[in-house]
Design a protein around this motif. Structure first.
Motif, PDB file in Angstrom:
ATOM      1  N   PHE A 140      -9.746  25.089 -20.196  1.00 26.93           N
ATOM      2  CA  PHE A 140      -9.906  25.739 -21.400  1.00 26.93           C
ATOM      3  C   PHE A 140     -10.586  26.223 -22.024  1.00 26.93           C
ATOM      4  CE2 PHE A 140      -7.718  23.035 -23.492  1.00 26.93           C
ATOM      5  CZ  PHE A 140      -7.912  23.200 -24.950  1.00 26.93           C
ATOM      6  N   ARG A 141     -10.857  27.523 -22.583  1.00 28.39           N
ATOM      7  CA  ARG A 141     -11.824  27.813 -24.054  1.00 28.39           C
ATOM      8  C   ARG A 141     -10.873  28.576 -24.929  1.00 28.39           C
ATOM      9  NH1 ARG A 141     -16.662  30.946 -20.166  1.00 28.39           N
ATOM     10  NH2 ARG A 141     -17.064  29.063 -18.732  1.00 28.39           N
ATOM     11  N   THR A 142     -11.773  28.250 -25.802  1.00 26.10           N
ATOM     12  CA  THR A 142     -10.953  28.230 -26.745  1.00 26.10           C
ATOM     13  C   THR A 142     -12.145  28.856 -28.507  1.00 26.10           C
ATOM     14  OG1 THR A 142      -9.331  28.094 -28.974  1.00 26.10           O
ATOM     15  CG2 THR A 142     -10.182  25.980 -28.007  1.00 26.10           C
ATOM     16  N   THR A 143     -12.036  29.495 -29.721  1.00 26.27           N
ATOM     17  CA  THR A 143     -12.738  29.944 -30.325  1.00 26.27           C
ATOM     18  C   THR A 143     -11.667  28.812 -32.026  1.00 26.27           C
ATOM     19  OG1 THR A 143     -12.019  31.747 -30.970  1.00 26.27           O
ATOM     20  CG2 THR A 143     -14.340  31.433 -29.480  1.00 26.27           C
ATOM     21  N   ALA A 144     -10.961  28.768 -31.513  1.00 31.99           N
ATOM     22  CA  ALA A 144     -10.342  27.824 -32.432  1.00 31.99           C
ATOM     23  C   ALA A 144     -11.198  26.527 -33.483  1.00 31.99           C
ATOM     24  CB  ALA A 144      -8.724  27.635 -32.209  1.00 31.99           C
TER      25      ALA A 144
ATOM     26  N   ILE B 220      -8.030  22.367 -32.646  1.00 35.03           N
ATOM     27  CA  ILE B 220      -7.835  22.479 -31.701  1.00 35.03           C
ATOM     28  C   ILE B 220      -7.386  22.070 -30.985  1.00 35.03           C
ATOM     29  CG2 ILE B 220      -8.381  22.878 -28.816  1.00 35.03           C
ATOM     30  CD1 ILE B 220     -12.066  23.250 -29.819  1.00 35.03           C
TER      31      ILE B 220
ATOM     32  N   LEU C 275      -2.347  23.775 -25.794  1.00 34.78           N
ATOM     33  CA  LEU C 275      -3.556  24.555 -25.110  1.00 34.78           C
ATOM     34  C   LEU C 275      -3.476  24.686 -23.902  1.00 34.78           C
ATOM     35  CD1 LEU C 275      -6.203  25.069 -27.850  1.00 34.78           C
ATOM     36  CD2 LEU C 275      -4.389  26.747 -27.834  1.00 34.78           C
TER      37      LEU C 275
ATOM     38  N   GLU D  38     -17.515  29.774 -28.791  1.00 27.12           N
ATOM     39  CA  GLU D  38     -16.468  29.652 -28.077  1.00 27.12           C
ATOM     40  C   GLU D  38     -16.587  28.004 -27.395  1.00 27.12           C
ATOM     41  OE1 GLU D  38     -14.989  32.492 -23.969  1.00 27.12           O
ATOM     42  OE2 GLU D  38     -16.681  32.789 -24.762  1.00 27.12           O
TER      43      GLU D  38
ATOM     44  N   GLU E 267     -15.705  25.028 -24.243  1.00 32.44           N
ATOM     45  CA  GLU E 267     -14.836  25.201 -22.679  1.00 32.44           C
ATOM     46  C   GLU E 267     -14.394  23.294 -23.064  1.00 32.44           C
ATOM     47  OE1 GLU E 267     -14.885  26.067 -18.499  1.00 32.44           O
ATOM     48  OE2 GLU E 267     -16.717  25.061 -19.136  1.00 32.44           O
TER      49      GLU E 267
END
Length: 251
Positions: free
Chosen positions: A30-34, A37, A42, A184, A186
């Motif tokens: 999954f990808r996130t900019t949080a 994390i 997630l 971002e 991954e």
């Protein structure tokens, strides 16, 4: 097919599917900019938990006492959690010491150093199955033609806490990552069963045929013949058990 029979058939298919998923490798991402994390929140639940839903199991304590609860295994933090009578989730290792735990066809023990291990049913008990999920983190860098290849960015992620008791409330442990730059990211998480061998007092895992040969140099011919006769995947629990049973028989 009657509605009743159809319902039974669907139930059996789902049961077999759940059993197969819990016994084989799986890779998700999954990808996130949080900035912070939470992996368990997630990630795909299939790499977070061993089972799709809580399973009824029996805990065996010293002295012959047993108890029946519903369990699931949190793979990222190696923590077995149970549902209490109040409907709350709690870490099993926070309770009374136990000898073993049976969930469906799997018998688990808890080792202070190596965590939860599925115990083989053979003489000597020198082989085990270890279930785990591991994670890899990279920064996403936009490439040409709309592609987004990932490049290593380990320096931009700092581990805040992992496998530390007292994390997420009554469940006990927590694993959280910090994305310092807010880029971002991954996250790739891989779940796989591992065969574990007790060798000279140490726990050794095998993920390739070469590693097996190196551990048993006096039996390379027998091991080579075994792999020729059997299609063994190091990503499948049943194949690992078959391999373990063969290795136990080496003289």
């Amino acid at each position: 097919m009657s509605a009743f029979r159809k319902k039974i058939y669907i139930t059996l298919v789902l049961s077999v599917t759940i059993s197969m998923l819990s016994a084989q490798s799986l890779r998700t991402s999954f990808r996130t900019t949080a900035r912070t994390i939470d992996l368990e929140e997630l990630a795909d639940p299939r790499v977070v938990y061993l089972f799709d839903e809580y399973q009824e199991g029996q805990v065996y304590y010293s002295g012959g006492r047993t108890s029946t609860l519903k369990f699931n295994y949190r793979l990222l933090v190696d923590d077995m959690v149970a549902i209490t009578d109040r409907g709350e989730s709690r870490s099993l290792i926070r309770g009374a010491a136990f000898d073993s735990l049976r969930i469906n066809d799997k018998l688990f023990i808890f080792h202070r150093t190596y965590g939860y291990l599925e115990k083989f049913s053979h003489e000597g008990n020198v082989f085990y199955i270890k279930y785990q999920s591991t994670h890899d983190m990279n920064e996403v860098v936009q490439g040409g033609y709309g592609q987004a290849p990932a490049s290593s960015s380990t320096q931009r992620i700092n581990l805040i806490s992992a496998s530390a008791l007292g994390g997420r409330g009554p469940q006990g442990r927590d694993i959280t990552l910090e994305n310092v730059a807010g880029a971002e990211m991954e996250i790739v998480i891989t779940r796989r069963p591992l065969i574990v061998h007790v060798l000279d007092g140490d726990f050794v895992t095998f993920t390739t045929r070469r590693q097996v040969n190196r551990a048993f140099p006096d039996h390379r011919s027998e091991i080579r013949n075994f792999f020729r006769r059997n299609t063994i995947s190091f990503d499948e629990r049943d194949d690992l058990i078959k391999l373990g049973e063969f290795l136990v028989g080496l003289k």
